[in-house]
Write a protein that holds these residues in place. Structure first.
Motif, PDB file in Angstrom:
ATOM      1  N   GLY A 154      38.427  49.818  40.568  1.00 26.10           N
ATOM      2  CA  GLY A 154      39.877  49.758  40.530  1.00 26.10           C
ATOM      3  C   GLY A 154      40.390  48.343  40.732  1.00 26.10           C
ATOM      4  N   LEU A 155      41.701  48.178  40.555  1.00 31.29           N
ATOM      5  CA  LEU A 155      42.287  46.846  40.676  1.00 31.29           C
ATOM      6  C   LEU A 155      42.094  46.281  42.073  1.00 31.29           C
ATOM      7  CD1 LEU A 155      43.883  44.539  39.448  1.00 31.29           C
ATOM      8  CD2 LEU A 155      45.997  45.787  39.972  1.00 31.29           C
ATOM      9  N   ASP A 156      42.138  47.128  43.094  1.00 32.56           N
ATOM     10  CA  ASP A 156      41.914  46.630  44.454  1.00 32.56           C
ATOM     11  C   ASP A 156      40.513  46.041  44.596  1.00 32.56           C
ATOM     12  OD1 ASP A 156      40.923  49.272  44.120  1.00 32.56           O
ATOM     13  OD2 ASP A 156      40.865  49.586  46.280  1.00 32.56           O
ATOM     14  N   GLU A 157      39.522  46.691  44.012  1.00 35.78           N
ATOM     15  CA  GLU A 157      38.149  46.183  44.045  1.00 35.78           C
ATOM     16  C   GLU A 157      38.028  44.872  43.285  1.00 35.78           C
ATOM     17  OE1 GLU A 157      35.510  47.270  45.579  1.00 35.78           O
ATOM     18  OE2 GLU A 157      36.195  49.211  46.338  1.00 35.78           O
ATOM     19  N   ARG A 158      38.707  44.792  42.151  1.00 39.96           N
ATOM     20  CA  ARG A 158      38.607  43.590  41.325  1.00 39.96           C
ATOM     21  C   ARG A 158      39.305  42.397  41.981  1.00 39.96           C
ATOM     22  NH1 ARG A 158      41.328  45.234  36.352  1.00 39.96           N
ATOM     23  NH2 ARG A 158      41.760  47.282  37.241  1.00 39.96           N
ATOM     24  N   ILE A 159      40.420  42.653  42.645  1.00 41.94           N
ATOM     25  CA  ILE A 159      41.108  41.578  43.369  1.00 41.94           C
ATOM     26  C   ILE A 159      40.256  41.088  44.531  1.00 41.94           C
ATOM     27  CG2 ILE A 159      43.077  41.059  44.862  1.00 41.94           C
ATOM     28  CD1 ILE A 159      44.781  42.833  43.038  1.00 41.94           C
ATOM     29  N   ALA A 160      39.703  42.020  45.299  1.00 41.76           N
ATOM     30  CA  ALA A 160      38.861  41.638  46.436  1.00 41.76           C
ATOM     31  C   ALA A 160      37.661  40.814  45.977  1.00 41.76           C
ATOM     32  CB  ALA A 160      38.405  42.884  47.189  1.00 41.76           C
ATOM     33  N   ALA A 161      37.046  41.219  44.865  1.00 36.20           N
ATOM     34  CA  ALA A 161      35.888  40.494  44.354  1.00 36.20           C
ATOM     35  C   ALA A 161      36.279  39.106  43.864  1.00 36.20           C
ATOM     36  CB  ALA A 161      35.236  41.289  43.227  1.00 36.20           C
ATOM     37  N   ALA A 162      37.468  38.982  43.274  1.00 30.78           N
ATOM     38  CA  ALA A 162      37.933  37.673  42.812  1.00 30.78           C
ATOM     39  C   ALA A 162      38.091  36.714  43.990  1.00 30.78           C
ATOM     40  CB  ALA A 162      39.252  37.822  42.061  1.00 30.78           C
ATOM     41  N   PHE A 163      38.674  37.186  45.075  1.00 25.50           N
ATOM     42  CA  PHE A 163      38.818  36.343  46.266  1.00 25.50           C
ATOM     43  C   PHE A 163      37.453  35.959  46.830  1.00 25.50           C
ATOM     44  CE2 PHE A 163      43.302  37.884  46.718  1.00 25.50           C
ATOM     45  CZ  PHE A 163      43.902  36.645  46.854  1.00 25.50           C
ATOM     46  N   ALA A 164      36.525  36.888  46.806  1.00 27.43           N
ATOM     47  CA  ALA A 164      35.200  36.614  47.369  1.00 27.43           C
ATOM     48  C   ALA A 164      34.506  35.462  46.650  1.00 27.43           C
ATOM     49  CB  ALA A 164      34.337  37.872  47.307  1.00 27.43           C
TER      50      ALA A 164
END
Length: 216
Positions: A84-94
């Motif tokens: 989901g978008l929440d997972e993709r945003i978190a991974a981008a920050f990581a």
């Protein structure tokens, strides 16, 4: 000429390749899938130009799809993860956990380099840009390595997403700087409203004007 990578913050753009039928589907109708994709491409190009003109230690395009002629030099390109978008945003920050990071989407072509230039000043832990539809257009974290606990699980694409995401930040004890409310481009009415706010030379405003002229 590409500006040098200078500044304290990594600027991230999370985006989808502007392919007809995959982007801006809420613009159809009144626009065709190809016209909607052209507007999406113009919005993305404006966003990338604003990011390119702002000071940053890194400029990263987090992309679902493949780069095209709309991508200027000066960006690192990383693929979006699954989920989901929440997972993709978190991974981008990581991927940018070596210092403060600030993420925007491709739906606010009225964004300017001036707005981005000082977003991470003032000793804040987080920066939050609410969207008029109840979502958010920007999220910045002084410690992006914490994004997993701050973003994952926040329901996305609802009229309460922004409020829930901001509440998650404050519940974690973060000092949050609120940024101006911006309109996303989701519907045809949104497109007209946003185009009227775009800076001179906006590709999005020009693309919308061309489509309006062709319809007359």
């Amino acid at each position: 000429m590409t500006p040098p990578a200078t500044g304290p913050v990594a600027l991230l753009v999370i985006a989808k390749e502007p392919v007809p039928g995959r982007v801006k589907t809420r613009l159809t109708p009144p626009y065709t899938p190809h016209e909607a994709a052209a507007l999406a491409e113009a919005a993305l190009a404006d966003t990338l130009r604003a990011v390119l003109r702002a000071p940053a230690r890194r400029r990263v395009l987090v992309l679902d799809g493949a780069p095209g002629p709309w991508l200027p030099p000066g960006f690192e390109i990383v693929p979006q993860t699954s989920g989901g978008l929440d997972e993709r945003i978190a991974a981008a920050f990581a991927r940018c956990a070596d210092g403060p990071a600030f993420l925007v989407g491709m739906d606010t072509p009225q964004l300017t380099a001036d707005l981005l230039a000082d977003v991470t000043s003032g000793g804040y832990d987080a920066w939050f840009g609410p969207a008029a539809d109840g979502g958010f257009w920007a999220l910045g974290l002084a410690e992006p390595g914490r994004a997993g606990s701050l973003v994952r699980g926040v329901p996305m694409s609802t009229d309460r997403t922004g409020a829930l995401q901001r509440a998650r930040l404050t519940a974690a004890g973060l000092k949050v700087r609120d940024l101006p409310v911006l309109h996303d481009v989701d519907t045809a009415a949104d497109a007209v409203r946003v185009a009227s706010c775009c800076p001179p030379g906006s590709r999005f405003a020009a693309a919308l004007d061309r489509l309006a002229g062709a319809a007359r």
